[in-house]
Design a protein around this motif. Structure first.
Motif, short mmCIF file in Angstrom:
data_model
loop_
_atom_site.label_atom_id
_atom_site.label_comp_id
_atom_site.label_asym_id
_atom_site.label_seq_id
_atom_site.Cartn_x
_atom_site.Cartn_y
_atom_site.Cartn_z
N ILE A 101 -14.99 -52.29 18.51
CA ILE A 101 -16.24 -52.29 17.74
C ILE A 101 -16.55 -53.70 17.29
CG2 ILE A 101 -17.42 -51.37 15.71
CD1 ILE A 101 -16.75 -49.26 17.74
N ASN A 102 -17.78 -54.11 17.49
CA ASN A 102 -18.21 -55.45 17.13
C ASN A 102 -18.71 -55.49 15.68
OD1 ASN A 102 -18.91 -58.11 17.31
ND2 ASN A 102 -20.44 -57.84 18.92
N GLU A 142 -15.45 -52.31 12.29
CA GLU A 142 -15.33 -53.54 13.07
C GLU A 142 -13.88 -53.78 13.49
OE1 GLU A 142 -16.97 -56.92 11.10
OE2 GLU A 142 -16.13 -58.34 12.54
N GLY A 143 -13.69 -54.08 14.76
CA GLY A 143 -12.36 -54.39 15.28
C GLY A 143 -11.60 -53.16 15.76
N GLU A 144 -12.08 -52.00 15.41
CA GLU A 144 -11.40 -50.77 15.81
C GLU A 144 -11.49 -50.59 17.33
OE1 GLU A 144 -11.61 -46.15 14.24
OE2 GLU A 144 -12.23 -47.79 12.92
N THR A 146 -19.43 -41.97 33.86
CA THR A 146 -20.36 -41.68 32.77
C THR A 146 -19.94 -42.42 31.51
OG1 THR A 146 -20.61 -39.49 33.74
CG2 THR A 146 -21.49 -39.81 31.54
N VAL A 147 -18.63 -42.37 31.21
CA VAL A 147 -18.13 -43.09 30.04
C VAL A 147 -18.32 -44.59 30.23
CG1 VAL A 147 -16.13 -43.54 28.59
CG2 VAL A 147 -16.41 -41.29 29.64
N ASN A 148 -17.99 -45.04 31.42
CA ASN A 148 -18.13 -46.45 31.75
C ASN A 148 -19.55 -46.95 31.50
OD1 ASN A 148 -17.13 -48.86 32.62
ND2 ASN A 148 -16.18 -47.98 34.45
N LYS A 149 -20.50 -46.16 31.95
CA LYS A 149 -21.91 -46.52 31.80
C LYS A 149 -22.26 -46.66 30.32
CE LYS A 149 -25.94 -45.30 34.55
NZ LYS A 149 -26.34 -44.33 35.60
N ALA A 150 -21.80 -45.70 29.53
CA ALA A 150 -22.08 -45.73 28.09
C ALA A 150 -21.48 -46.98 27.47
CB ALA A 150 -21.53 -44.48 27.42
N TYR A 151 -20.22 -47.28 27.79
CA TYR A 151 -19.55 -48.46 27.24
C TYR A 151 -20.29 -49.74 27.62
CZ TYR A 151 -15.35 -46.09 25.45
OH TYR A 151 -14.48 -45.32 24.73
N ASN A 152 -20.72 -49.80 28.86
CA ASN A 152 -21.44 -51.00 29.30
C ASN A 152 -22.75 -51.19 28.55
OD1 ASN A 152 -19.83 -52.38 31.21
ND2 ASN A 152 -20.15 -50.70 32.67
N LEU A 153 -23.44 -50.07 28.31
CA LEU A 153 -24.68 -50.16 27.55
C LEU A 153 -24.39 -50.65 26.13
CD1 LEU A 153 -26.91 -47.08 28.40
CD2 LEU A 153 -27.26 -49.48 28.96
N LEU A 154 -23.34 -50.11 25.53
CA LEU A 154 -22.98 -50.50 24.16
C LEU A 154 -22.62 -51.99 24.11
CD1 LEU A 154 -20.91 -47.35 23.21
CD2 LEU A 154 -22.96 -48.14 22.03
N LYS A 155 -21.95 -52.44 25.16
CA LYS A 155 -21.61 -53.86 25.24
C LYS A 155 -22.89 -54.70 25.34
CE LYS A 155 -20.62 -55.81 28.96
NZ LYS A 155 -20.15 -56.08 30.32
N ASP A 156 -23.79 -54.28 26.24
CA ASP A 156 -25.04 -55.02 26.43
C ASP A 156 -25.84 -55.11 25.13
OD1 ASP A 156 -24.31 -55.29 29.02
OD2 ASP A 156 -25.70 -53.79 29.81
N ASP A 157 -25.77 -54.03 24.34
CA ASP A 157 -26.54 -54.01 23.08
C ASP A 157 -25.77 -54.66 21.93
OD1 ASP A 157 -28.52 -52.81 24.42
OD2 ASP A 157 -28.49 -50.93 23.31
N GLY A 158 -24.55 -55.14 22.21
CA GLY A 158 -23.80 -55.86 21.18
C GLY A 158 -23.02 -54.99 20.21
N PHE A 159 -22.92 -53.69 20.50
CA PHE A 159 -22.20 -52.81 19.58
C PHE A 159 -20.69 -52.88 19.77
CE2 PHE A 159 -26.40 -50.84 19.56
CZ PHE A 159 -26.62 -50.80 18.21
N ILE A 160 -20.27 -53.17 20.99
CA ILE A 160 -18.82 -53.28 21.24
C ILE A 160 -18.52 -54.54 22.05
CG2 ILE A 160 -18.50 -50.77 21.19
CD1 ILE A 160 -18.25 -50.83 24.22
N LEU A 161 -17.25 -54.92 22.04
CA LEU A 161 -16.77 -56.02 22.87
C LEU A 161 -15.76 -55.45 23.85
CD1 LEU A 161 -16.08 -58.55 19.98
CD2 LEU A 161 -17.98 -58.65 21.65
N MET A 162 -15.82 -55.90 25.09
CA MET A 162 -14.84 -55.44 26.06
C MET A 162 -13.73 -56.48 26.15
SD MET A 162 -16.04 -52.54 26.99
CE MET A 162 -15.88 -51.83 28.64
N ASP A 163 -12.51 -56.04 25.80
CA ASP A 163 -11.34 -56.93 25.86
C ASP A 163 -10.44 -56.43 26.98
OD1 ASP A 163 -9.56 -58.85 23.70
OD2 ASP A 163 -8.49 -57.68 25.22
N ARG A 164 -10.01 -57.34 27.82
CA ARG A 164 -9.22 -56.95 29.00
C ARG A 164 -7.94 -56.23 28.60
NH1 ARG A 164 -10.39 -58.12 33.90
NH2 ARG A 164 -12.11 -59.54 34.36
N ARG A 165 -7.35 -56.69 27.48
CA ARG A 165 -6.07 -56.09 27.08
C ARG A 165 -6.26 -54.88 26.16
NH1 ARG A 165 -3.87 -61.21 24.34
NH2 ARG A 165 -6.04 -61.02 23.70
N LYS A 166 -7.12 -55.04 25.15
CA LYS A 166 -7.25 -53.97 24.16
C LYS A 166 -8.32 -52.93 24.49
CE LYS A 166 -5.86 -56.93 20.28
NZ LYS A 166 -6.35 -57.57 19.04
#
Lengths: 129, 129, 129, 129
Positions: B76-77, B32-34, B52-72
């Motif tokens: 990991i959620n 968490e937080g990594e 391709t990476v972007n798509k994966a990240y967006n899916l992970l975000k939608d499923d709540g596994f990660i948070l997208m931070d503008r700066r960092k």
DNA sequence: GTGGTCTAGACCACG
DNA sequence: GTGGTCTAGACCACT
């Protein structure tokens, strides 16, 4: 046997068809030696193209669930002792990501096994073994 | 963390990427937080397209596994109590055809639960709960 | 590489295509890792439908001669040590009726082996082993 | 003589029938002048259509393996010196792709000739020449 | 751009 | 009648 195809699903029709037929076998509605409808017939019944049915049938054949008999068309195959190592390996490969996800979401082992046992028994009840 | 992408697989790369990252979280390698690598960085490392990476990240975000931070970038959620009814429903939907298949191939309930328990524990051992 | 398709032949085009590509690999014209043309490209070059090419590629993939890479398309696979027992069994099944026929027509074992050795060497000469 | 037809095979039944009868001749189980069962009889025995047997018999006649006699039905023909250049050409055409495949899969010439010699002798042992 | 899916319609081989 | 082959054209997912 009733086949429910969801045309809005993102799962390809021929995959849904394959899954539904396997489920039908699992529920005991389709028994060994029984004939499946011809590709044309089934395609017409469901309202899809015969090539789509054909693809599903060919996948089922490749996976050993049905036999293509030159005289009788598609027949349900015997479902004994087909869980070889290769199958188990592919099963693990497919099921693994789902379990990782369930674990991350906080499901306990007991919860998971309970769910899966329930689904399993929804099939095993209909079939004498 | 090691990401093993199989470019010959019939599973899309962005899905594999998503699964591998979830597995990484499940194994406790990603905490968490990594921070995850940047989209550009990861794309270059693996040798795939940015999108391709972007798509994966967006899916992970939608499923709540990660948070997208503008700066960092991607973080990991927390993985607590996210197994809501909706998730369980989708899990059952996805796992159902696999179980039907296992049943048809002659696997017993015990065999199946044993396999799944093993996979589950391969994750739970690495993480303190 | 030159692909000669006989549209009058009773051998399906996709089978001819598969055989020609295998022959190309055997002659050393197609080397491991080399990219095959896209299905659309090859279909246009030969003047056939892309589905027909697709079918040939899928068969070649199933038989281990090519890999379908998600980024690069179809790649020639390594041709080492793939003659497993299953392959040899199928080879015997296919070659058996031809030998029975040759025997009935009065060909001696020497004659037959000579013919086959000649064909074999027509391939092995072009490739270093 | 025992005819093993595989109704699940991708080889048409009439071709299998032809091959099995040729194999019977090659093994010495069917000798020159011997009568084959009538089309009706054989069709009933195997459980296939009349036309299918007919087609096989006609092919065998065209290839010189049997003679059609109005009174006696189908008779096994003499099997001497029928390996003309035309036959050898067709044999090479048919056997060539199999050899290319074997070469690609890594079979050596010795291995291949050994396999083929074995099959040949499985026939030549049963027949005096 | 790629391959994958689906449709539609044609012809043929098989039984 | 069946499935197998081939064509043609469409849309979509993926990279």
């Amino acid at each position: 046997m009733f086949l429910a195809i969801d045309f809005q699903s993102d799962i390809p029709i021929y995959i849904q068809l394959k899954q539904q037929i396997i489920a039908g076998i699992a529920r005991g509605e389709l028994k060994e030696g029984e004939e499946l409808p011809s590709v044309r017939q089934l395609a017409q019944d469901i309202g899809i193209n015969l090539h789509t049915v054909n693809k599903a049938y060919n996948l089922l054949k490749d996976d050993g669930f049905i036999l293509m008999d030159r005289r009788k068309g598609a027949l349900i195959n015997s479902l004994e002792n087909m869980a070889d190592e290769d199958f188990k390996f592919r099963l693990r490969e497919e099921i693994n990501p789902l379990i990782a996800q369930a674990f991350c979401k906080g499901m306990t082992e007991e919860e998971l096994l309970l769910e899966i046992g329930e689904i399993y028994r929804s099939y095993s009840q209909g079939v004498k073994r």
